[in-house]
Design a protein around this motif. Sequence first.
Motif: not given
Length: 157
Positions: A143-157
């Motif tokens: 659905l291409h809804v942006p979800l917050p990555w928080g502490v996992l931002t460095p590994v977001a794809w």
Amino acid sequence: MAHHDRLSGCLLILFGALVLWRAAGFPTMAGLVYGPGLFPSIAAIGLMGCGAIIALGSRRSPSSTEATSPASRISRRRANARMASLIGVVLGYALLIEPLGFHVASLLLVAAAARIFGLSWGRCLLLAVPLVMAVHSLFYSLLHVPLPWGVLTPVAW
């Protein structure tokens, strides 16, 4: 207790009807078969169905002598404690989703809710990990809804 259940069920039906009415007024988007009101409409229908089940199920309440037994009072206290715990978990989720991110906060939410209902920690994780991955796939990838990555931002794809 039955009176409160009927009232709660009717309020859920009313709230669901309000959401359904508001979702019907959402503008349609060009090029899409469904509009932004689809998912709120599905949730509203679910709320109305649950409200009906609660309101109609309140007829089968225990008699007044059963409701005042010591075992019934303990059971009621446990149910109230579970309800308060779930409200606390949802409020914690609302506060933690931005700093921790969707994945970590959702994993904690599902595991805590499952633990409140009596699952072992192992089963909580067996439930939470695939569920969070499936929800992420649905919302983020499909659905291409942006979800917050928080502490996992460095590994977001």
